[in-house]
Motif scaffolding. Structure first.
Motif, mmCIF file in Angstrom:
data_model
loop_
_atom_site.group_PDB
_atom_site.id
_atom_site.type_symbol
_atom_site.label_atom_id
_atom_site.label_comp_id
_atom_site.label_asym_id
_atom_site.label_seq_id
_atom_site.Cartn_x
_atom_site.Cartn_y
_atom_site.Cartn_z
ATOM 1 N N VAL A 140 0.822 -1.217 0.000
ATOM 2 C CA VAL A 140 0.000 0.000 0.000
ATOM 3 C C VAL A 140 0.854 1.264 0.000
ATOM 4 C CG1 VAL A 140 -1.917 -1.165 1.138
ATOM 5 C CG2 VAL A 140 -0.204 0.023 2.534
ATOM 6 N N THR A 141 2.139 1.143 -0.304
ATOM 7 C CA THR A 141 3.013 2.320 -0.287
ATOM 8 C C THR A 141 2.507 3.408 -1.225
ATOM 9 O OG1 THR A 141 4.962 0.999 0.297
ATOM 10 C CG2 THR A 141 5.353 3.146 -0.713
ATOM 11 N N ASP A 142 2.199 3.042 -2.468
ATOM 12 C CA ASP A 142 1.719 4.050 -3.416
ATOM 13 C C ASP A 142 0.339 4.563 -3.024
ATOM 14 O OD1 ASP A 142 0.741 1.494 -3.956
ATOM 15 O OD2 ASP A 142 0.470 1.888 -6.081
ATOM 16 N N SER A 143 -0.517 3.688 -2.507
ATOM 17 C CA SER A 143 -1.852 4.117 -2.069
ATOM 18 C C SER A 143 -1.756 5.104 -0.911
ATOM 19 C CB SER A 143 -2.684 2.901 -1.643
ATOM 20 O OG SER A 143 -2.851 1.995 -2.709
ATOM 21 N N ALA A 144 -0.787 4.893 -0.016
ATOM 22 C CA ALA A 144 -0.602 5.801 1.111
ATOM 23 C C ALA A 144 -0.202 7.188 0.625
ATOM 24 C CB ALA A 144 0.453 5.246 2.060
ATOM 25 N N ILE A 145 0.671 7.246 -0.364
ATOM 26 C CA ILE A 145 1.083 8.549 -0.904
ATOM 27 C C ILE A 145 -0.113 9.264 -1.524
ATOM 28 C CG2 ILE A 145 2.557 9.719 -2.586
ATOM 29 C CD1 ILE A 145 4.606 7.485 -2.196
ATOM 30 N N VAL A 146 -0.966 8.519 -2.211
ATOM 31 C CA VAL A 146 -2.182 9.107 -2.788
ATOM 32 C C VAL A 146 -3.039 9.731 -1.691
ATOM 33 C CG1 VAL A 146 -4.377 8.583 -3.923
ATOM 34 C CG2 VAL A 146 -2.246 7.611 -4.811
ATOM 35 N N GLU A 147 -3.197 9.021 -0.568
ATOM 36 C CA GLU A 147 -4.012 9.547 0.535
ATOM 37 C C GLU A 147 -3.373 10.779 1.164
ATOM 38 O OE1 GLU A 147 -7.050 8.623 1.232
ATOM 39 O OE2 GLU A 147 -6.919 7.098 -0.343
ATOM 40 N N PHE A 148 -2.042 10.763 1.316
ATOM 41 C CA PHE A 148 -1.349 11.957 1.805
ATOM 42 C C PHE A 148 -1.700 13.157 0.924
ATOM 43 C CE2 PHE A 148 1.923 9.387 4.165
ATOM 44 C CZ PHE A 148 1.924 10.115 5.340
ATOM 45 N N MET A 149 -1.582 12.960 -0.392
ATOM 46 C CA MET A 149 -1.804 14.066 -1.322
ATOM 47 C C MET A 149 -3.256 14.543 -1.295
ATOM 48 S SD MET A 149 1.053 14.862 -2.393
ATOM 49 C CE MET A 149 2.734 14.266 -2.552
ATOM 50 N N GLN A 150 -4.182 13.631 -1.111
ATOM 51 C CA GLN A 150 -5.585 14.032 -1.022
ATOM 52 C C GLN A 150 -5.843 14.865 0.227
ATOM 53 O OE1 GLN A 150 -7.888 10.423 -1.380
ATOM 54 N NE2 GLN A 150 -7.755 10.399 -3.616
ATOM 55 N N GLU A 151 -5.178 14.516 1.321
ATOM 56 C CA GLU A 151 -5.337 15.305 2.545
ATOM 57 C C GLU A 151 -4.698 16.687 2.392
ATOM 58 O OE1 GLU A 151 -7.227 14.756 4.955
ATOM 59 O OE2 GLU A 151 -7.732 12.652 4.627
ATOM 60 N N PHE A 152 -3.565 16.751 1.700
ATOM 61 C CA PHE A 152 -2.968 18.059 1.387
ATOM 62 C C PHE A 152 -3.985 18.923 0.637
ATOM 63 C CE2 PHE A 152 1.267 16.130 2.037
ATOM 64 C CZ PHE A 152 1.972 17.194 2.579
ATOM 65 N N LYS A 153 -4.565 18.340 -0.397
ATOM 66 C CA LYS A 153 -5.506 19.077 -1.245
ATOM 67 C C LYS A 153 -6.721 19.545 -0.447
ATOM 68 C CE LYS A 153 -8.213 18.627 -5.491
ATOM 69 N NZ LYS A 153 -8.614 17.723 -6.604
ATOM 70 N N LYS A 154 -7.276 18.654 0.353
ATOM 71 C CA LYS A 154 -8.456 18.994 1.150
ATOM 72 C C LYS A 154 -8.144 20.133 2.116
ATOM 73 C CE LYS A 154 -11.573 16.924 4.588
ATOM 74 N NZ LYS A 154 -11.856 15.691 5.367
ATOM 75 N N MET A 155 -6.968 20.090 2.729
ATOM 76 C CA MET A 155 -6.598 21.122 3.689
ATOM 77 C C MET A 155 -6.439 22.471 3.011
ATOM 78 S SD MET A 155 -5.891 20.706 7.017
ATOM 79 C CE MET A 155 -6.093 22.128 8.062
ATOM 80 N N ARG A 156 -5.933 22.461 1.803
ATOM 81 C CA ARG A 156 -5.702 23.710 1.077
ATOM 82 C C ARG A 156 -6.988 24.297 0.489
ATOM 83 N NH1 ARG A 156 -0.739 25.049 -1.200
ATOM 84 N NH2 ARG A 156 -1.808 25.499 -3.171
ATOM 85 N N GLU A 157 -7.917 23.428 0.092
ATOM 86 C CA GLU A 157 -9.043 23.898 -0.718
ATOM 87 C C GLU A 157 -10.345 24.090 0.048
ATOM 88 O OE1 GLU A 157 -9.443 21.303 -4.057
ATOM 89 O OE2 GLU A 157 -7.489 21.868 -4.918
ATOM 90 N N THR A 158 -10.467 23.539 1.249
ATOM 91 C CA THR A 158 -11.738 23.660 1.977
ATOM 92 C C THR A 158 -11.514 24.253 3.361
ATOM 93 O OG1 THR A 158 -11.575 21.418 2.867
ATOM 94 C CG2 THR A 158 -12.724 21.686 0.772
ATOM 95 N N LEU A 159 -12.503 24.986 3.838
ATOM 96 C CA LEU A 159 -12.439 25.575 5.168
ATOM 97 C C LEU A 159 -12.669 24.496 6.226
ATOM 98 C CD1 LEU A 159 -14.472 28.888 4.738
ATOM 99 C CD2 LEU A 159 -12.004 28.677 5.117
ATOM 100 N N VAL A 160 -11.914 24.564 7.294
ATOM 101 C CA VAL A 160 -12.104 23.634 8.392
ATOM 102 C C VAL A 160 -13.431 23.934 9.083
ATOM 103 C CG1 VAL A 160 -10.807 25.144 9.953
ATOM 104 C CG2 VAL A 160 -11.111 22.754 10.534
#
Length: 690
Positions: free
Chosen positions: A349-369
């Motif tokens: 799941v190494t590559d899948s984990a990186i995908v999830e990291f990047m999705q969390e980066f995107k969510k943090m940048r694009e949506t208000l908490v």
């Protein structure tokens, strides 16, 4: 009329109940109004400066009859170059001997008063009972002004340092941390240079003395005093024990600020046999506590990956089950800070984990908490801040930070008030400025065969060794090129040839290693066909042994013996072979050639050897010499790496005289071959299984 009155009362009661329920419902829909942030009254501290420039910070606290003294050397950034590691060694040596006391005498004096005194590259620390404060300060000042840098202690420290470096090379998290430093800052920046075996071996006592003489100056230093002492008393003690310290000029070398990569790249370190990959997504950031957005950045990171309720943790562990934990950290610095998000993940799941990291980066940048999520984080941070205030040393740290970073005097007094005012919009702004998924180094330490190809989807893949040096990507085997069998044949030829090796009917091998001052000896006896006995002794006492007579075997550990099981017997059959490479085809071993890879700076053929039971061993053979230089074996007990060096000839056969085994203990074992003999006519009685 009476009935009407009753109906009216019921109606009014119902209406009242309805209005009450509606009011309660409306109340639940609204978050309670935030209470005013409590005012924080930090313990008072007093700051003075001695004539020599030493800044003295005093935090008075009389709850316990104890006092501590921290002498902090705020040295500027400097490159240690070919002597990387000299600062830490020089600092450590201060407590290892003075003109008046040996290390043993210093240790005895410290123990006698129940004190604690240590030294490092950043200065000295001492603590003890108030009644012993003069003795503590006398010992500290003796170390500061009269260090002798004893050669014997220097050699001990060097050995300990080298042992630690060797151990770190087998720790995937340590490897990831080292490579992250290098790619984040570059080796021409002080934060990016690493201590290695080569640099530590070059360090001399003269270099240690030079570092001490250059940077241990009062005008760049702080003395932080905490505990049962008044400011006036502390200033008097500082003057008495450190007032004669001579100031000096300490030059500051400017270094270009490291920057994040223009586009995301993957920085890969191969570690054969790894069943997990360490991922570290990182880059430098310009962040100081004095910046207006600093607190918003810290809140943002706490929400993103700062604790076990953060988004990264909840996604990658609780939801996906990819890891035991995933976290992030943003670290400020007077020069240049960094961001990191990391965790250890199964190969699959190494590559899948990186995908999830990047999705969390995107969510943090694009949506208000959401307000409730932000409230939770604020509550956690406020609670942590309050708990820290219970320690007087925290007040001293805050005082030091205020001085070093040029913070407002009330910076920490207003912390909770400023924290309460952080908004979702400020969090998003901090994420957009400091979370840089498109400009990151994705450092991965893992198995080349299992994960490397999957990483190309995230950017250019660069290859590094464990010291952060760029290396060539492992070369895939060319179509119709060299085979695994040819590599093995070359090895057999290199160590003596098939005819000579087949003539060997028994082997007696003795190796010795030093472990924390204790001598460890390993003796291996083998006899054709298929007998083996291996024993390990420490200071002459046997701690472990195994014996196999060709059919049955037993293992003895610390006096307790047990018969070998089926798996152990099969493994013993292979270990009993004097030169197993001669018998691979006959015994049904499978060989796979995996191209070439760098091993200790030299190109080596990589061959996977699989026994009939499915156990795999990755072996490396030097391209030029043909010698086996490394083997990696993964089992339920973990991954064991063995390196072979210093091949020497005896009776026409070449064998290694240096064997380094890592993965068995927390530190590598470096064995030196004391003797190796063949055809001694070993008695079968030596292999008897009782």
């Amino acid at each position: 009329m009476k009935k009407y009155i009753i109906y009216s009362i019921c109606f009014l009661l119902g209406l009242g109940l309805s209005l009450t329920l509606k009011a309660q419902e409306d109340f639940r829909k609204k978050a309670p109004a935030a209470l005013p942030a409590p005012k924080i009254q930090l313990g008072n501290y007093v700051q003075n400066v001695l004539p020599n420039g030493l800044k003295v910070i005093v935090v008075e606290n009389h709850r316990l009859p104890k006092v501590s003294f921290q002498l902090f050397i705020d040295a500027p950034l400097n490159l240690e170059g070919e002597f990387a590691g000299v600062g830490e060694m020089a600092g450590s040596l201060l407590a290892n001997g003075t003109k008046t006391k040996t290390k043993a005498q210093l240790d005895e004096a410290i123990d006698f008063i129940g004190a604690n005194i240590s030294s490092s590259a950043t200065g000295l620390f001492g603590s003890g009972l108030t009644k012993h404060q003069d003795k503590v300060l006398a010992l500290m000042s003796d170390m500061l002004f009269n260090p002798t840098f004893p050669a014997e202690e220097f050699e001990k420290l060097k050995k300990q340092t080298l042992s630690g470096l060797a151990s770190a090379k087998e720790d995937p998290e340590a490897i990831a941390g080292n490579v992250a430093n290098v790619v984040r800052y570059g080796k021409n920046h002080p934060y990016g240079e690493l201590s290695t075996e080569a640099t530590v071996n070059k360090i001399t006592l003269e270099q240690c003395r030079k570092y001490y003489a250059t940077y241990f100056k009062p005008n760049i230093s702080y003395l932080i005093v905490v505990g049962d002492i008044t400011p006036a008393q502390a200033l008097a003690k500082a003057t008495q024990y450190f007032g004669k310290w001579q100031k000096g000029t300490v030059s500051k070398t400017p270094f270009a600020a490291p920057t994040a990569p223009k586009q995301t790249q993957v920085d890969f370190v191969n570690r054969d046999g790894s069943v997990q990959s360490v991922i570290d997504i990182t880059y430098p950031v310009q962040l100081k506590p004095s910046q207006p957005d600093y607190l918003a950045v810290i809140v943002m990171n706490t929400l993103f990956g700062g604790d076990s309720n953060s988004r990264l943790y909840l996604n990658l562990r609780e939801d996906k089950g990819y890891t035991y934990g995933a976290y992030s950290n943003v670290s400020p610095d007077t020069e240049v800070g960094y961001f990191t998000a990391s965790g250890s993940f199964r190969n699959a799941v190494t590559d899948s984990a990186i995908v999830e990291f990047m999705q969390e980066f995107k969510k943090m940048r694009e949506t208000l908490v959401k307000p409730e999520e932000l409230s939770r984080v604020k509550a956690v941070m406020a609670g942590t801040f309050a708990m820290r205030l219970e320690r007087p040393q925290t007040i001293a740290t805050y005082a030091l930070n205020t001085a070093r970073y040029g913070l407002p005097k009330d910076y920490y007094n207003t912390y909770l008030e400023r924290l309460s005012k952080i908004t979702p919009e400020q969090i998003q702004a901090a994420a957009q400025k400091y979370l840089l998924p498109a400009n990151a180094h994705i450092v991965v330490v893992g198995s080349q065969d299992d994960v490397a190809d999957k990483l190309k989807a995230f950017g250019t893949v660069n290859y590094f060794d464990t010291d952060g040096n760029p290396v060539k990507a492992p070369a895939a085997p060319a179509a119709g090129g060299i085979s695994a069998e040819q590599v093995i044949d070359k090895y057999i030829q290199a160590i003596g040839g098939k005819e000579k090796l087949m003539a060997i009917k028994d082997e007696s091998l003795s190796m010795e290693a030093s472990v924390q001052g204790m001598t460890l000896e390993m003796v291996s006896l083998k006899k054709d066909p298929g007998k083996v006995k291996i024993s390990v002794t420490a200071m002459g006492n046997e701690v472990q042994s195994q014996v196999f007579d060709g059919k049955k075997g037993k293992v003895t550990q610390q006096g307790q013996s047990a018969a070998m099981g089926e798996k152990e017997l099969k493994k013993a059959e292979g270990e009993a072979l004097i030169f197993p490479e001669l018998h691979y085809a006959k015994l049904g071993y499978k060989l796979s050639y995996k191209g070439t890879e760098a091993v200790n700076g030299n190109e080596a053929h990589k061959v996977i050897i699989e026994d009939p039971q499915g156990n795999k061993e990755t072996t490396y053979f030097d391209v030029k010499t043909g010698y086996m230089v490394k083997s990696v074996e993964t089992s339920e007990a973990g991954t064991q790496t063995t390196e072979f060096a210093d091949y020497q000839e005896q009776n026409g056969i070449f064998a290694p005289r240096k064997v380094v085994i890592a993965g068995v203990l927390p530190f590598p074992l470096e064995f030196k071959v004391k003797s190796i003999e063949w055809n001694k006519g070993l008695d079968d009685a030596k292999f008897k299984v009782e």
